[in-house]
Structure formats: structure tokens, C-alpha cells
Design an enzyme around this catalytic site. Structure first.
Site, PDB file in Angstrom:
ATOM      1  N   ALA A   1     -14.150 -10.497   7.481  1.00 25.59           N
ATOM      2  CA  ALA A   1     -13.990  -8.997   6.476  1.00 25.59           C
ATOM      3  C   ALA A   1     -13.506  -8.823   5.260  1.00 25.59           C
ATOM      4  O   ALA A   1     -12.979  -9.932   4.786  1.00 25.59           O
ATOM      5  CB  ALA A   1     -12.289  -8.154   7.549  1.00 25.59           C
TER       6      ALA A   1
ATOM      7  N   VAL B   1      -5.815 -10.584   7.975  1.00 28.21           N
ATOM      8  CA  VAL B   1      -7.041 -12.323   7.805  1.00 28.21           C
ATOM      9  C   VAL B   1      -6.155 -13.726   7.951  1.00 28.21           C
ATOM     10  O   VAL B   1      -5.305 -13.605   7.970  1.00 28.21           O
ATOM     11  CB  VAL B   1      -7.551 -12.244   6.832  1.00 28.21           C
TER      12      VAL B   1
ATOM     13  N   TRP C   1       0.791  -0.925  -0.188  1.00 31.40           N
ATOM     14  CA  TRP C   1      -0.113   0.159  -0.024  1.00 31.40           C
ATOM     15  C   TRP C   1       0.899   1.368  -0.451  1.00 31.40           C
ATOM     16  O   TRP C   1       1.348   2.601   0.620  1.00 31.40           O
ATOM     17  CB  TRP C   1      -1.120   0.200   1.015  1.00 31.40           C
TER      18      TRP C   1
ATOM     19  N   GLN D   1     -13.535   2.695  -1.291  1.00 31.27           N
ATOM     20  CA  GLN D   1     -13.604   0.717  -1.039  1.00 31.27           C
ATOM     21  C   GLN D   1     -15.078   0.816  -0.389  1.00 31.27           C
ATOM     22  O   GLN D   1     -15.167   1.648   0.801  1.00 31.27           O
ATOM     23  CB  GLN D   1     -12.114   0.803  -0.647  1.00 31.27           C
TER      24      GLN D   1
ATOM     25  N   ARG E   1      -3.504   6.182  -2.820  1.00 33.85           N
ATOM     26  CA  ARG E   1      -2.739   5.037  -2.731  1.00 33.85           C
ATOM     27  C   ARG E   1      -1.795   6.463  -4.017  1.00 33.85           C
ATOM     28  O   ARG E   1      -1.526   6.662  -5.118  1.00 33.85           O
ATOM     29  CB  ARG E   1      -2.251   4.036  -3.199  1.00 33.85           C
TER      30      ARG E   1
ATOM     31  N   HIS F   1      -6.529   1.793   2.874  1.00 38.42           N
ATOM     32  CA  HIS F   1      -8.066   1.023   2.746  1.00 38.42           C
ATOM     33  C   HIS F   1      -8.913   1.547   4.071  1.00 38.42           C
ATOM     34  O   HIS F   1      -8.542   2.416   4.741  1.00 38.42           O
ATOM     35  CB  HIS F   1      -7.493  -0.140   2.604  1.00 38.42           C
TER      36      HIS F   1
HETATM   37  C1  FA5 Z   1      -6.713  -3.923   0.446  1.00 36.86           C
HETATM   38  O1  FA5 Z   1      -7.042  -2.904   0.859  1.00 36.86           O
HETATM   39  C2  FA5 Z   1      -6.763  -4.611   1.322  1.00 36.86           C
HETATM   40  N1  FA5 Z   1      -7.659  -3.697   2.346  1.00 36.86           N
HETATM   41  C3  FA5 Z   1      -8.621  -5.689   1.624  1.00 36.86           C
HETATM   42  C4  FA5 Z   1      -9.091  -6.254   2.359  1.00 36.86           C
HETATM   43  C5  FA5 Z   1     -10.119  -5.825   3.465  1.00 36.86           C
HETATM   44  C6  FA5 Z   1      -8.344  -7.479   2.542  1.00 36.86           C
HETATM   45  C7  FA5 Z   1     -10.837  -7.104   4.551  1.00 36.86           C
HETATM   46  C8  FA5 Z   1      -9.165  -8.344   3.617  1.00 36.86           C
HETATM   47  C9  FA5 Z   1      -9.608  -8.136   4.350  1.00 36.86           C
HETATM   48  P1  FA5 Z   1      -6.191  -4.784  -1.704  1.00 36.86           P
HETATM   49  O2  FA5 Z   1      -4.933  -3.661  -1.868  1.00 36.86           O
HETATM   50  O3  FA5 Z   1      -5.746  -5.778  -2.565  1.00 36.86           O
HETATM   51  O4  FA5 Z   1      -6.673  -5.123  -0.453  1.00 36.86           O
HETATM   52  O5  FA5 Z   1      -7.189  -3.557  -2.314  1.00 36.86           O
HETATM   53  C10 FA5 Z   1      -8.291  -4.297  -2.921  1.00 36.86           C
HETATM   54  C11 FA5 Z   1      -9.447  -3.693  -3.660  1.00 36.86           C
HETATM   55  O6  FA5 Z   1      -9.314  -2.607  -3.976  1.00 36.86           O
HETATM   56  C12 FA5 Z   1      -8.807  -4.083  -4.479  1.00 36.86           C
HETATM   57  O7  FA5 Z   1      -9.356  -5.829  -5.307  1.00 36.86           O
HETATM   58  C13 FA5 Z   1      -9.280  -3.373  -6.553  1.00 36.86           C
HETATM   59  O8  FA5 Z   1     -10.216  -3.535  -6.283  1.00 36.86           O
HETATM   60  C14 FA5 Z   1      -9.468  -2.307  -5.424  1.00 36.86           C
HETATM   61  N2  FA5 Z   1      -7.892  -1.611  -5.798  1.00 36.86           N
HETATM   62  C15 FA5 Z   1      -6.743  -1.748  -5.040  1.00 36.86           C
HETATM   63  N3  FA5 Z   1      -5.463  -0.963  -5.672  1.00 36.86           N
HETATM   64  C16 FA5 Z   1      -6.794   0.030  -6.157  1.00 36.86           C
HETATM   65  C17 FA5 Z   1      -5.947   1.492  -7.243  1.00 36.86           C
HETATM   66  N4  FA5 Z   1      -4.831   1.521  -7.655  1.00 36.86           N
HETATM   67  N5  FA5 Z   1      -7.237   1.590  -8.038  1.00 36.86           N
HETATM   68  C18 FA5 Z   1      -8.607   1.247  -8.054  1.00 36.86           C
HETATM   69  N6  FA5 Z   1      -9.363   0.129  -7.225  1.00 36.86           N
HETATM   70  C19 FA5 Z   1      -8.054  -0.251  -6.462  1.00 36.86           C
END
Ligand code: FA5
Length: 346
Positions: free
Chosen positions: A314, A260, A156, A217, A203, A177
């Protein structure tokens, strides 16, 4: 009497002919036709005439009254038209052009999906709360099993706030997030918990067709006695079915998130290539929309929940990827570039 009427007529019409302003017409009207006007006074005086003379003079006076009223109306019309012509000659205003239709606003595709997702989760018994976008390191990382120097911090890329505490640390950031809301919510409440927590996240990363540096999100959290992975899958399957219909395929795969255990990601088959692989899905045929898993026992302990009694799941879903799938939008950067040609299609 008749001679007097003739005199009044020629004087009144002469005067009227020489008037050039609409506002002058009113004093002319008052002078001849008003309550104390010349003609009105004369009509009142008729009663003192002998009866035969009265009838003839009365008819003539009423005829003159109508004539003067008509002359006034004609003159008013004439001056109004002349004034308008003058105005039109002076200005570039074209009053004959049709008016511009008033533009009605509409909801942004992100807002629409946010509301639809809210409705679906609320029907499944989830409440909704919001939290801060400027967050402490503790909630964004530490409390989620991501201490300083943990390699998962690289997942992140973070935008730090330019603020130093007394120890010389910079503990404030733009949340990367919505997961810090898990901690904030559990700190304040006791199980059973079923909650979604939507909001903006930030980000520091390069943008492309599926990545933005600011996006939304929706965090989901359920904690209770006996919650299992089956509940997690059931809830998310049901969500996908209600939002995308029965045709879309859903895929769960193992994934790693420090807060998790076990962790998964959920993807939907690509709407553009129907799973064959294209630019939007990066050749994979699937678009990842969320990360999820069973809440780590250490996270539960940190908020004083006993992991021997309570378990939970979650998930964190990228919101923009949902309208992309639903409406076939092939570039996430369109969402916040404020191009009306894009926004007006929804
Ligand atoms: C997370 O942010 C974790 N907090 C998710 C989580 C929550 C896991 C609870 C377990 C339990 P991740 O970095 O993969 O995970 O982002 C989650 C979702 O956000 C991705 O699947 C995607 O759909 C979206 N996402 C991630 N980065 C971007 C981006 N730069 N632009 C748009 N959507 C994004």
C-alpha cells in the site's frame, strides 16, 4: 395627372420633413408607398389613361416612387444616427471600445496531476474508486492498527466531528489520510486487488511551504498471492519515471506506519536546489511524497484475508507535492488561496 403627382410629391416630402420618430416613418411609408398607398393606387389607375398620356404619366409616377423611397431611406438613416448620438450623450456607455475577451477556464494544477496519475496507474492495471471524507474512528485508526491512546495517533492531528454516540464517544472525524479506504475496499472485494483511491484529507496542523491543513492524497493498494516489496518499489519507480522523467532521483527510506510492515517513505530530489538543500526542502535536498509498505498481516486478518495466502503493498501519496516538484512551485499554500495570478499559469 402630372399636376396630381406634383401635389403628392410636395405633400409627402413636407410630411416626411416633419417626422421625428423612426416608428412614424412606417405609417408614412404605408400611406404613400404601401399596397393601398396614394402613389400605388395612382400607378394602378394608369391603365385607364389614353396610351400617349399613360407612357408619360407612368414614367413620372415611377420617378416619384424612387424619389420617395430614397427620401425615406435618407430620413431613416438620419433619425437612427440622431437616436444613437442622443443615447451616447445620455449614458456613459462607449460603444466604440473594443469588447472584453471571454475568459476561458482551465484545470486546477491538482486536477491535472490527479488525471495524469490516474492515467499512469490505470495503464499499470489499477482501477480507481473514491470514498467518504467524513469517516469513522474505526476506519481511520482502529482497523489500521492504531487503537485509542496509540502514540501514532499524534502523527495525524485530527479534526473531530461534533457528534456523540450513546456511549458518550465521539467516533466521527474528517479523515486524516486516505488509508481508511484500504479497509473499506478490502471489506467489499476479494483479491486480486489493484486500486487507487484519491481524495481530500484534513489535518489540524500549522501550515508552511510544504504543509496544508486540507490536501489531496492518492492511496494505492495491491493484494494478491506472491506480492512482494519488489513489486512496491517497481510500481512506484515506474510511476515516478513516467511523471517526472528519467532525470529525477528517487529515494526509499525505512519509515514507520502501524498498518504496514515493513514501512518506507519515498522522496524525490528537490527541484529547486537540485538536492543541495534549500527553504522548500527544509535543507534536506529531498521532498517526501509518499509513505508506503507491505500491508500488515493483522490488517489483512481484520478483513478476513488469510496472510498465509495473500500479501499486499500500500502507499499514500501527497498529491500537491507532485505539481510542486513538476512545475517548481515553492509554496503549497498557493494551491487553495484562489489567487488567479497563480492559477492562470497552468
Ligand atoms: C500517511 O498519511 C499514510 N497514510 C501513508 C501510507 C499509506 C503509508 C499506505 C503506508 C501505507 P503521511 O502522514 O506521511 O502518511 O502522509 C503521506 C504524504 O502526504 C506525505 O508523504 C506528504 O507527501 C503528504 N502530506 C502529509 N502531510 C501533509 C500536509 N500537511 N500538507 C501537504 N501534504 C502532506
Amino acid at each position: 395627372m402630372i399636376t396630381t403627382l406634383e401635389e403628392i410629391k410636395s405633400r409627402a416630402l413636407d410630411e416626411l420633413r416633419n417626422l421625428n420618430e423612426l416608428k412614424e416613418l412606417e405609417s408614412w411609408r404605408v400611406g404613400y408607398l404601401g399596397r393601398k398607398g396614394t402613389l400605388t393606387q395612382l400607378l394602378r389607375g394608369l391603365s385607364s389613361l389614353p396610351i400617349e398620356e399613360r407612357r408619360e404619366a407612368g414614367a413620372a409616377a415611377n420617378k416619384l416612387k424612387s424619389l420617395l423611397e430614397q427620401a425615406l431611406a435618407d430620413k431613416q438613416e438620419l433619425l437612427r444616427k440622431a437616436g444613437l448620438d442622443k443615447l451616447l450623450q445620455q449614458s456613459s456607455l462607449d460603444v466604440t471600445l473594443p469588447g472584453r475577451p471571454a475568459q476561458l477556464g482551465r484545470l486546477h494544477p491538482t486536477t491535472r496531476i490527479l488525471r495524469q496519475a490516474g492515467t499512469i496507474f490505470s495503464a499499470m492495471g489499477f482501477e480507481a474508486v473514491e470514498g467518504p471524507e467524513v469517516e469513522w474512528d474505526y476506519y481511520n485508526f482502529e482497523a489500521l492498527n492504531i487503537p485509542q491512546d496509540h502514540p501514532a495517533r499524534d502523527m495525524w492531528a485530527t479534526l473531530w466531528i461534533d457528534y456523540q454516540n450513546e456511549e458518550g464517544e465521539r467516533p466521527m472525524l474528517l479523515r486524516t489520510h486516505t488509508s481508511p479506504m484500504q479497509i473499506r475496499f478490502m471489506e467489499r472485494r476479494q483479491p486480486p486487488i489493484r486500486v487507487i483511491m484519491p481524495g481530500k484529507v484534513y489535518r489540524y496542523e500549522a501550515t508552511d511551504a510544504t504543509h496544508e491543513s486540507m490536501f489531496y492524497q492518492i492511496e494505492g493498494l495491491a493484494v494478491d498471492k506472491g506480492i512482494s516489496m519488489a513489486h512496491l518499489k517497481g510500481t512506484l519507480y515506474e510511476f515516478a519515471r513516467r511523471l517526472f522523467g528519467l532525470d529525477r532521483k528517487v529515494r526509499f527510506r525505512c519509515d514507520y506506519f502501524p498498518f504496514v510492515e515493513p514501512g518506507v517513505d519515498m522522496a524525490i530530489d528537490c527541484f529547486i536546489c537540485q538536492g543541495n538543500g534549500c527553504r522548500v526542502c527544509g535543507g534536506e535536498g529531498w521532498i517526501e511524497i509518499l509513505g508506503a509498505g507491505m500491508v500488515h498481516p493483522d490488517v489483512l486478518r481484520r478483513v478476513d484475508y488469510d496472510p498465509e495466502i495473500y500479501t499486499g503493498f500500500a502507499f499514500g501519496m501527497g498529491l500537491e507535492r507532485i505539481p510542486m516538484l513538476k512545475y517548481g512551485i515553492d509554496d503549497i499554500r498557493l494551491f487553495y488561496s484562489n489567487d488567479l495570478r497563480f492559477l492562470e499559469q497552468f
